[in-house]
Every structure is written in structure tokens, then in C-alpha cells.
Design a protein around this motif. Structure first.
Motif, short mmCIF file in Angstrom:
data_model
loop_
_atom_site.label_atom_id
_atom_site.label_comp_id
_atom_site.label_asym_id
_atom_site.label_seq_id
_atom_site.Cartn_x
_atom_site.Cartn_y
_atom_site.Cartn_z
N SER A 188 0.05 -22.06 3.55
CA SER A 188 -1.25 -21.69 4.09
C SER A 188 -1.19 -20.28 4.66
O SER A 188 -0.13 -19.80 5.08
CB SER A 188 -1.67 -22.68 5.18
OG SER A 188 -0.75 -22.61 6.28
N LEU A 189 -2.34 -19.62 4.69
CA LEU A 189 -2.42 -18.27 5.23
C LEU A 189 -3.79 -18.07 5.86
O LEU A 189 -4.80 -18.00 5.16
CB LEU A 189 -2.18 -17.24 4.13
CG LEU A 189 -2.34 -15.76 4.48
CD1 LEU A 189 -1.52 -15.39 5.72
CD2 LEU A 189 -1.95 -14.88 3.30
N ASN A 190 -3.81 -18.00 7.20
CA ASN A 190 -5.06 -17.72 7.90
C ASN A 190 -5.49 -16.28 7.62
O ASN A 190 -4.71 -15.35 7.81
CB ASN A 190 -4.89 -17.90 9.41
CG ASN A 190 -4.67 -19.33 9.81
OD1 ASN A 190 -4.80 -20.25 9.00
ND2 ASN A 190 -4.34 -19.55 11.06
N MET A 191 -6.75 -16.11 7.22
CA MET A 191 -7.21 -14.78 6.81
C MET A 191 -7.83 -13.99 7.96
O MET A 191 -8.75 -13.21 7.78
CB MET A 191 -8.22 -14.93 5.67
CG MET A 191 -7.59 -15.39 4.37
SD MET A 191 -6.13 -14.43 3.88
CE MET A 191 -6.86 -12.81 3.68
N GLY A 192 -7.24 -14.14 9.15
CA GLY A 192 -7.67 -13.35 10.28
C GLY A 192 -7.22 -13.98 11.58
O GLY A 192 -6.75 -15.13 11.61
N SER A 193 -7.34 -13.24 12.66
CA SER A 193 -7.05 -13.76 14.00
C SER A 193 -8.19 -14.67 14.43
O SER A 193 -9.35 -14.49 14.03
CB SER A 193 -6.87 -12.62 14.99
OG SER A 193 -5.80 -11.77 14.59
N ILE A 194 -7.86 -15.66 15.27
CA ILE A 194 -8.85 -16.67 15.64
C ILE A 194 -8.79 -16.96 17.13
O ILE A 194 -7.70 -17.13 17.68
CB ILE A 194 -8.61 -18.01 14.90
CG1 ILE A 194 -8.32 -17.79 13.42
CG2 ILE A 194 -9.78 -18.96 15.07
CD1 ILE A 194 -7.73 -19.00 12.74
N ASN A 195 -9.96 -17.00 17.78
CA ASN A 195 -10.05 -17.51 19.15
C ASN A 195 -10.26 -19.02 19.06
O ASN A 195 -11.37 -19.52 19.22
CB ASN A 195 -11.23 -16.88 19.90
CG ASN A 195 -11.02 -15.40 20.13
OD1 ASN A 195 -9.91 -14.96 20.40
ND2 ASN A 195 -12.08 -14.63 20.04
N THR A 233 -3.22 -10.32 12.12
CA THR A 233 -3.84 -9.04 11.83
C THR A 233 -3.72 -8.70 10.34
O THR A 233 -3.03 -9.40 9.59
CB THR A 233 -3.16 -7.92 12.64
OG1 THR A 233 -1.78 -7.82 12.20
CG2 THR A 233 -3.18 -8.23 14.14
N PHE A 234 -4.36 -7.62 9.92
CA PHE A 234 -4.22 -7.17 8.53
C PHE A 234 -2.76 -6.87 8.22
O PHE A 234 -2.29 -7.15 7.11
CB PHE A 234 -5.10 -5.95 8.28
CG PHE A 234 -6.54 -6.29 8.03
CD1 PHE A 234 -7.01 -6.47 6.74
CD2 PHE A 234 -7.44 -6.44 9.08
CE1 PHE A 234 -8.33 -6.80 6.49
CE2 PHE A 234 -8.76 -6.76 8.85
CZ PHE A 234 -9.21 -6.95 7.55
N ALA A 235 -2.03 -6.32 9.19
CA ALA A 235 -0.61 -6.04 8.96
C ALA A 235 0.17 -7.34 8.80
O ALA A 235 1.07 -7.44 7.94
CB ALA A 235 -0.05 -5.23 10.12
N ASP A 236 -0.14 -8.35 9.62
CA ASP A 236 0.53 -9.65 9.50
C ASP A 236 0.26 -10.27 8.14
O ASP A 236 1.18 -10.78 7.47
CB ASP A 236 0.02 -10.61 10.59
CG ASP A 236 0.40 -10.18 11.99
OD1 ASP A 236 1.40 -9.45 12.15
OD2 ASP A 236 -0.31 -10.59 12.94
N ILE A 237 -0.99 -10.28 7.73
CA ILE A 237 -1.37 -10.89 6.45
C ILE A 237 -0.68 -10.18 5.29
O ILE A 237 -0.15 -10.82 4.38
CB ILE A 237 -2.91 -10.86 6.29
CG1 ILE A 237 -3.57 -11.75 7.34
CG2 ILE A 237 -3.31 -11.29 4.88
CD1 ILE A 237 -5.09 -11.57 7.43
#
Length: 308
Positions: free
Chosen positions: A108-115, A148-152
Motif C-alpha cells: 500500500s502507498l498513501n498518496m499524501g499526508s493525512i490528519n 510528502t512528495f519526497a517520501d512517496i
């Protein structure tokens, strides 16, 4: 309509052991419930790991290994390892260590940071089994799950290099646009397995209009280059999955997403939820995909080319 892929998210990292006696926490429990879910009709098993002593989420590859071997030996299900790993307080390299080391067919890969706010789960009067549970849930009110975009990009380049393909978890409309950005840069290639998530505090809602808006956006951004899947939290799980399946979606259930089988009744296992959604879909005239059919639909590398 093609056959429907059922994913089962067996344990996750949001619910805590005190919320249900049926939530699998030890490697043995996770393996047992994964095998049962596969037997009930799940072709993809989405996996997190937990510390066997207190049920705390962990990203330790050695603990993953303790249940992956059994699952692989007893089923032909596709194994999907979370890159959320041990939770939002870990660095990206720590929480993705299992996926990087074990080279699964899918992660799985979350496509952004999440609150992602779980603090309401701490408000119910419970007999807390472990001292970490309530403070952890309360802390999420002021915590960001960072991707973040860098993490992804790091995950796509490093984990993707092993032939692992991704379940792109999209919690809001912006995440679909982020995926389109990475696709345009050719860091990931179709078919995209897009898992849209509904009904969590901090994600898009679980209204039918939200479901339809996500579908329209996916169609516009990805044309015929994707396979759609849907998960919904808690009470929304079966209702939203059924509506989505009628719109051509694949589905995800499991105790990671919801602990109940019906209003006020805890699910006794992941397999119970799989069996229920399978029964609903088959009554509506849909066929359930086997693991090998899911592999073909998603262009996966096969269970013989993994690190476990």
C-alpha cells in the motif's frame, strides 16, 4: 463487468486490542485470520504487524516473517504489505522496512499526508488492556501521518525497484491528482490499483455523492488505465462497498477498517466480513476473482518472486 477482487485488511494499526477481543494481534492470530479470510474469498490480504506482547503496531520485518511464511504456505492469496508499517510516529525508512526487505507482490502507498484523527475512539469507557492504547489514540488529534512528495517518490523508486506494485490509497480528491503527477513522471505505470478511502476523520466523507465524485475524478484523470477499489470505515463499510461494486469497483473489508459485522455486533473474524460482502455481491450477480485472476488484472509479478 470483470470479476470483483476482495481485499481483506486483517489488523491495521488504528484499532487497539481493547476495542475487540477478535482483533488479531499476535503473529499466530494474524496468520490464522488471514488464511480464514482467503478461504472465505479474499484474493488479496493487506497486512500490518503488531508487537505480540502488547498489540502495538510495528514495522519489524522479523515479526512480519512470522506470519507471512504460514500465509504463503496455506494460501495462494496475494500478500500486500503496508508502507504505513508501525504508524505515523516512525520515519519513512523505518515504517517501510518490511515492504523493502520482503519484496511482496504488492504494498500500500498513501498518496499524501493525512490528519487522521482517531481521538474519538479514546472517549468510550473501556477496560484498557495496555497503557499505550488510550494515549496513542488521544495523541492523533495533534498528529500528522506524514507522506510528502519526497517520501512517496522514495517509496516508488526503492520498493518499486523490486517489482512490487502498489495499492494507491487515496483519502481525498487531492491524492488522485498526486497520483496523476507521479504517473506523468513515469515513476509508476498502469494499471493503477486505486483504493479510495471513505468515512475516516480527516478523509473524504462517506456520502454517495463523495463516492460518485471520486469515481468521476478517477475516470477523468486515468481513463481506462486503472482498477478501482473502495474501503469505508466503520458503519459505512458494507453500504459503501455495495454501492461502489455496483459502479464497477473492487472492494476491501477487514478489521482494520471496521470492527463490526452489523450494528452493535462485533465481527468475530475477518473471514466473517469477507463472507458477508461476498454473499452480497454474488446475490447481485457478480463473480469473485481468484488470487491468480487478481494477479492478471493487476499485472503482479507472482508469489514466487517475493522475499519470504
Amino acid at each position: 463487468m470483470s470479476k470483483v477482487i476482495i481485499t481483506c485488511a486483517v489488523t491495521g494499526g488504528a484499532h487497539t486490542p481493547s476495542m475487540s477481543p477478535h482483533l488479531p494481534c499476535t503473529p499466530e492470530e494474524i496468520a490464522d485470520q488471514s488464511i480464514e479470510a482467503a478461504d472465505a474469498g479474499a484474493s488479496i490480504i493487506h497486512l500490518h504487524a503488531r508487537d505480540p506482547d502488547d498489540g502495538r503496531p510495528t514495522g519489524d520485518p522479523a515479526i512480519f516473517q512470522r506470519f507471512l511464511q504460514r500465509i504463503k504456505g496455506a494460501t495462494d492469496a496475494v500478500v500486500n504489505i503496508s508502507t504505513g508499517g508501525g504508524g505515523p510516529t516512525m520515519t519513512v525508512s523505518d515504517r517501510t522496512k518490511a515492504a523493502l526487505t520482503l519484496r511482496p507482490e504488492m504494498c500500500s502507498l498513501n498518496m499524501g499526508s493525512i490528519n487522521l484523527n482517531l481521538s474519538e475512539l479514546a472517549e468510550k469507557d473501556r477496560d484498557w488492556k495496555h497503557d499505550w492504547e488510550k494515549p496513542f489514540l488521544e495523541s492523533t488529534k495533534d498528529l500528522v501521518f506524514k507522506n510528502t512528495f519526497a517520501d512517496i517518490e522514495w517509496i516508488m523508486e526503492n520498493i518499486g525497484a523490486n517489482g512490487t506494485r502498489f495499492e494507491f490509497e487515496c483519502y481525498d480528491v487531492s491524492h488522485l491528482y498526486s497520483l496523476r503527477y507521479f504517473a506523468d513522471r513515469a515513476l509508476v505505470k498502469p494499471p493503477f490499483f486505486i483504493q479510495t478511502a471513505f468515512g475516516m476523520r480527516g478523509a473524504i466523507g462517506a456520502h454517495p455523492e463523495d463516492l460518485m465524485h471520486q469515481k468521476r475524478t478517477i475516470d477523468r484523470l486515468f481513463g481506462n488505465e486503472y482498477r478501482w477499489s473502495v474501503l469505508a470505515a466503520g458503519v459505512h463499510q458494507m453500504r459503501i462497498n455495495t454501492m461502489a461494486a455496483l459502479m464497477g469497483s473492487n472492494v476491501r473489508v477487514g478489521l482494520e477498517d471496521g470492527l463490526y459485522i452489523s450494528r452493535g455486533e462485533l465481527a468475530i473474524s475477518n473471514a466473517q466480513q469477507v463472507a458477508k460482502i461476498r454473499r452480497v455481491l454474488e446475490e447481485l450477480g457478480m463473480e469473485i476473482a481468484t488470487p491468480d485472476e487478481a494477479r492478471q488484472m493487476l499485472h503482479l509479478k507472482g508469489g514466487g518472486d517475493v522475499g519470504f
